[in-house]
Design an enzyme around this catalytic site. Structure first.
Site, mmCIF file in Angstrom:
data_model
loop_
_atom_site.group_PDB
_atom_site.id
_atom_site.type_symbol
_atom_site.label_atom_id
_atom_site.label_comp_id
_atom_site.label_asym_id
_atom_site.label_seq_id
_atom_site.Cartn_x
_atom_site.Cartn_y
_atom_site.Cartn_z
ATOM 1 N N HIS A 120 0.861 -1.329 -0.117
ATOM 2 C CA HIS A 120 -0.039 0.044 0.156
ATOM 3 C C HIS A 120 0.866 1.226 0.012
ATOM 4 O O HIS A 120 0.328 2.306 0.308
ATOM 5 C CB HIS A 120 -1.029 0.013 1.141
ATOM 6 N N GLY A 150 -0.217 -1.922 -6.109
ATOM 7 C CA GLY A 150 -0.897 -3.271 -5.556
ATOM 8 C C GLY A 150 -2.388 -2.869 -5.612
ATOM 9 O O GLY A 150 -3.217 -3.398 -6.005
ATOM 10 N N HIS A 151 -2.703 -1.598 -4.728
ATOM 11 C CA HIS A 151 -3.929 -1.176 -4.394
ATOM 12 C C HIS A 151 -4.135 -0.018 -5.336
ATOM 13 O O HIS A 151 -3.738 1.165 -5.036
ATOM 14 C CB HIS A 151 -4.266 -1.019 -3.196
ATOM 15 N N HIS A 189 -10.340 -7.768 -5.668
ATOM 16 C CA HIS A 189 -10.974 -6.942 -4.760
ATOM 17 C C HIS A 189 -11.702 -5.736 -5.337
ATOM 18 O O HIS A 189 -11.244 -5.068 -6.416
ATOM 19 C CB HIS A 189 -9.694 -6.255 -4.208
ATOM 20 N N GLU A 238 -12.700 -9.799 -0.207
ATOM 21 C CA GLU A 238 -13.596 -8.750 -0.348
ATOM 22 C C GLU A 238 -13.791 -8.272 -2.019
ATOM 23 O O GLU A 238 -13.305 -7.136 -2.424
ATOM 24 C CB GLU A 238 -12.848 -7.507 0.362
ATOM 25 N N GLU A 265 -18.794 -3.578 0.139
ATOM 26 C CA GLU A 265 -18.214 -2.785 1.102
ATOM 27 C C GLU A 265 -18.755 -1.273 0.819
ATOM 28 O O GLU A 265 -18.779 -0.934 -0.450
ATOM 29 C CB GLU A 265 -16.648 -3.027 0.697
ATOM 30 N N CYS A 294 -17.060 1.100 1.056
ATOM 31 C CA CYS A 294 -16.075 1.896 -0.135
ATOM 32 C C CYS A 294 -15.962 1.490 -1.475
ATOM 33 O O CYS A 294 -15.741 2.141 -2.267
ATOM 34 C CB CYS A 294 -14.460 1.530 0.420
ATOM 35 N N CYS A 317 -11.099 2.257 6.751
ATOM 36 C CA CYS A 317 -11.264 2.880 5.425
ATOM 37 C C CYS A 317 -12.593 3.607 5.262
ATOM 38 O O CYS A 317 -12.792 4.671 4.447
ATOM 39 C CB CYS A 317 -10.547 1.887 4.244
ATOM 40 N N CYS A 318 -13.537 2.794 5.532
ATOM 41 C CA CYS A 318 -14.958 3.306 4.981
ATOM 42 C C CYS A 318 -15.343 4.573 5.627
ATOM 43 O O CYS A 318 -15.913 5.398 5.076
ATOM 44 C CB CYS A 318 -15.913 2.312 5.229
#
Lengths: 641, 641
Positions: free
Chosen positions: B136, B187-188, B260, B312, B328, B330, B408-409
């Site tokens: 991340h 990666g994300h 994801h 997820e 999710e 997010c 995160c949300c």
């Protein structure tokens, strides 16, 4: 001690009908040799068992390391048990010789003090009796006892009986109520019911007493398991805590079936043995409560039990998801064991019906028609793409497989098939109870003579059963037989004359009279197809029906009906037809009917429109036959039109 | 580079309507202060964040160890971004002072070379750029850039912009096509869309070029991630392998949304930025393919995406289980981001409709009405007993909770709410597109004058929208607005006179004329309740309907309808009534109708009988309002009678 009703010994029951004979022959000719190869790691492509090799290593006859599960020994024991029943069914000197050799090997692996377990002898000797909750020592002991008793029944040889008696005598010095002994009980119940068998064959009360101790000690709080490190590990995973072992409360305080399903029903079978031999109203009541919870709230319509993969266990009342079911083959087998013992306590329709339901559906589905492949998990809904993809389906296999790393189910099926004769009848004084309808010849003692009873039937496909008697002199006794709840009406004739059914109690019909040689009772059950519905509390079956004919639950397969089975709705009020159809290996009655299939050309969601419906014909096959014609979708619970 | 359509800057959009103003005020007055406390570990009972403390430690101002997730920095960044938008919405000098201090702290944590990440500075400095697939680093960089751009837009201060520019300038020396640079990509995904914002505010092509490099490099095989140890670990878990990162194939070869869900839609938003700025038909086509796959095959009716907890992630087409959904918060937010950028490329009904659907349902359900509790996972079916018990439901919470270990949300909702003005309009030359119906005042430039547009509406509860213009001199331009697919018909009036809708393209209505001061367009959408059905391929929704009114998906709750919601069947063809009802904190339209409830006195299975049905009245509430009145069952997809 007074026994309520006794099972007629296996050697007095000779199974003759097509349906079971084929399967028992399969067990004898295919499964038992195949499993012998598996135990010896001679099946190419299948996971190696190493079970026999473990005994060689423990006996000092081979170098190497223990491999396999902590309970690997039990596979050998279950094989010995199945092979013993197979000897009774059909004698085979070669097989007996092999068994003698295995038993000799087992004896060589036994330690001086009587201890007998290859895992704890070879791999972790320092942990002996230190991981009773997860270590399966007492579980393996139980299976070895069952094998010993079966081998003795088959051969009258007490070679294995001596070995296991020595082992249990040693266990009695380790575990028990007396001071300085371990106050514990099997993590995986099994030894309880095995001890009763050992008691029955030896007449030694000490074995029965140990079983009673286990039942009464179990679940006392704080549980002895809490001191063991492996349960400590399980603290991080609530699914493997005390209730997993049915050790969260004393057994006489448990109202619901909790935890690992196989453990639970093996335990309840042992409890039933206790209730049976002691005529204990307390334990009988407790068993009825637990039975009611299982069969009225936690059992799949196939007789499968255990609705969660993680922990292979019971969950909540009415929580019976079809696609992520566990419904382990062994758990249905355990349900049969339990039902058999409940029938020894009392002949009640529910016990016989559930035994039959589990046997013809949840158990038989565990094995392919050729006897070579097995399901551990028996879902009631299969979409191979989803099952192979989704993480929460990973405990489910989309096709039967050759053998398992944890290979408990295949030998369990084998020992049940080869001992099927044990589940058909019980005798209580001068009453012969028929619980299962299976073509066979059996003999029993009434007063001072041996009576021969011949059952002829094409059950489960036909509802016609004939029972004829051979006896030297006419005598008064009672023939009792189960009236299955699925049979709307029943017609009974004696020597061709319809009889009025005066005595029906708890779903058993009693015919008491002076019987004479060649008397024949014929029974006709109603075999019309039932539309089965679930209690509305079962979320996953809301708006859905299943099909049942006789004891057989049916299912739809993709190979007959195309894909997207959930998009089909069947007409539950229209006539269905039942015809024989060849399913590769066997010709069986299939059910055909009409319905509709929904389809749509729109994308994902649409407003205020209904999907198009095409009229279709569908075909359902017996559930236990699914997955024998390639991989594909399968569905038991069908939408209603 | 030519931009297809531009978002009207946030500071030119002042939101005034009841529905959103309440929530944005909540974000400003409650959520942002609450989250500030959370970031500083000042919320009793909530999991500590440690995020600010991590920066102090990295800056050398505090001793101690890094705590939290590897992406903990991003929570601070998202908070800064939300707080920046909040300053635009309503200036608050105290808040700005706090932000200045945080930004100074962030600057102090930045290393000499520009590197900025507390995890890899404090905890694992040797792993910098060694775990790009799971670490991340680039994800956190992206959020810091978004914060910097938002802070600059709010304050015209470039303090954080300088910090992140220095960081990205350093990243450009590490990653890229040139020899000796790492050939890798986030990666994300997140940095991609952030780099476009940095490019927009600085005008520096190098930032845009890095984004293009990421998009084009991604998924080349063998993937660079395969060399990283954390992906090696993931080899044991297929759910965290290359497709989890959308790195299993080049992006221009991907046809389905995989992996994801948040990663996927953030990435697609970045791809849309690329398509928008380069007018690339190739990328536009690719985006249309992926959009179609998501919204026509893999999206819940709530705008939720990701149908598996483990990973997820996306699973398979039409695989949309309601009770074990991930959906999710997010991910729905990311879907809004993606839709916003698709609307910049092209005004199409599907983009606006899905943006609206996600916003009013899947996003808002993530937050309690008081703004203090959050759902990470947004299921469409809740049975608290099952959710709290079953292992395969363990990713689902039965009630919103205060903060998350992986938080995160909550800040993601906050930044979306406070920047809602960015999603309402786009302008392309002399056409003003209205995508969302939200009471607000906005100003935009047409030719040489500033035009003021005032939108008044009680949307989403009412379908009446008024748009009035203020302009100095009359001028020719076009007002375009979305006709939602859920509105069966639409009535448009200009200054009280109904107009014929000559130009409708892709679900957008175009009104081109000479507009003068005080002109008013009034629109009336049809707000009748829709019965929504799924494609029959969605197994879990077979035979079921959902209720939608305007953009709002409804659900049944136990508090209004009793338990066993799955035993209810609603009458889809009978009239429903819509009345306002108080749901504790707000008065909202609820839907009432009739149906039946099944019940049965039998045990588990019955033959040839239907359950009893009682006629009932039911009440449905907006999905996003569920779970605000205590714990209980909830159901979106209802059985049809």
């Amino acid at each position: 001690m007074k026994v309520n009703a006794e099972t007629i010994p296996l050697k007095h029951v000779k199974i003759t009908d097509d349906f079971w004979k084929r399967k028992i022959d399969l067990a004898k000719d295919v499964i038992i040799p195949y499993q012998w190869d598996a135990l010896n790691d001679n099946i190419p492509g299948a996971a190696p068992s190493h079970a026999i090799e473990n005994f060689r290593i423990a006996a000092g006859l081979s170098d190497g390391e223990f491999k396999g599960m902590v309970f690997q020994d039990s596979d050998v024991a279950k094989w010995l048990e199945a092979a013993s029943y197979s000897l009774i069914y059909k004698y085979d000197p070669e097989l007996e010789k092999t068994m003698d050799e295995v038993i000799e090997l087992i004896g060589q692996s036994q330690l001086e003090d009587g201890y007998l377990n290859t895992y704890f002898t070879v791999k972790e000797p320092e942990k002996r009796w230190k991981d009773i909750c997860h270590g399966h020592e007492l579980y393996c002991a139980g299976h070895m006892i069952e094998a010993a008793v079966a081998f003795y029944e088959a051969t009258r040889k007490d070679s294995l009986l001596k070995i296991v008696s020595k082992y249990v005598d040693y266990i009695i010095t380790i575990i028990g109520a007396e001071e300085r002994k371990l106050k514990t009980y099997p993590g995986h119940p099994e030894l309880e019911l095995a001890l009763v068998k050992l008691y029955e064959v030896t007449g030694e009360n000490k074995y029965f007493d140990l079983m009673v101790y286990f039942i009464e000690e179990r679940g006392k709080q704080p549980s002895v398991f809490l001191k063991e490190s492996s349960l400590g590990l399980a603290n991080n995973d609530k699914w493997f805590h005390l209730d997993y072992h049915q050790a969260h409360a004393r057994l006489d305080e448990q109202d619901t079936a909790e935890g690992h399903a196989v453990r639970a029903v093996y335990l309840y079978a042992g409890m039933a043995d206790l209730a049976k031999y002691t005529n204990s109203e307390k334990w009988k009541k407790r068993l009825e409560i637990l039975w009611g919870n299982v069969v009225e709230k936690r059992m799949y319509v196939t007789g499968g039990i255990g609705s969660q993969g993680h922990g292979e266990r019971f969950t909540l009342d009415y929580d019976l998801p079809n696609n992520v079911a566990y419904a382990e083959t062994c758990a249905s087998i355990g349900l049969v064991f339990w039902a058999q013992r409940m029938l020894q306590i009392e002949a009640k329709q529910t016990y016989g019906d559930v035994m039959e339901k589990a046997l013809y559906n949840g158990v038989l589905s565990g094995m392919s028609l050729d006897g070579k492949k097995y399901f551990y998990v028996n879902p009631l809904e299969m979409n191979p793409e989803v099952t192979e993809y989704r993480h929460d389906h990973q405990h489910v296999e989309s096709e039967r497989v050759g053998w398992f790393g944890c290979a408990c189910c295949p030998p369990n099926i084998a020992r049940l098939l080869t001992s099927l004769g044990n589940y058909i009848y019980t005798q209580k004084e001068n009453t012969i109870y028929t619980h299962l309808y299976v073509g066979n010849q059996t003999s029993f003692q009434i007063n001072d003579q041996e009576v021969m009873l011949t059952q002829k039937t094409d059950y489960p496909w036909s509802g016609e059963v004939s029972m004829s008697l051979q006896l030297d002199k006419s005598d008064i006794f009672t023939l009792a037989f189960r009236q299955p709840a699925w049979s709307n009406h029943i017609r009974v004739m004696i020597n061709g004359t319809k009889v009025k059914l005066d005595t029906i109690k708890d779903g058993y019909i009693y015919l008491s009279q002076q019987w004479k040689d060649r008397d024949e009772v014929t029974i006709e059950f109603d075999m019309s197809v039932h539309i089965v519905r679930s209690n509305p509390k079962v979320r996953e079956n809301a708006g859905k029906v299943a099909l049942q004919r006789g004891p057989i639950i049916y299912c739809l397969e993709e190979v007959d009906n195309g894909s997207n089975l959930h998009a089909m709705k069947i007409n539950p009020r229209e006539q269905v037809t039942v015809i024989n159809s060849s399913l590769d290996l066997e010709s069986v009655p299939v059910i055909k009917g009409t319905g509709v299939r929904e389809s749509a050309s729109f994308g994902l969601y649409m407003f205020d429109q209904e999907p198009e419906e095409d009229i279709i014909e569908w075909q359902a096959i017996p559930y236990s036959y699914w997955g024998n014609r390639g991989k594909g979708e399968m569905l038991v619970w069908l939408r209603e039109n």
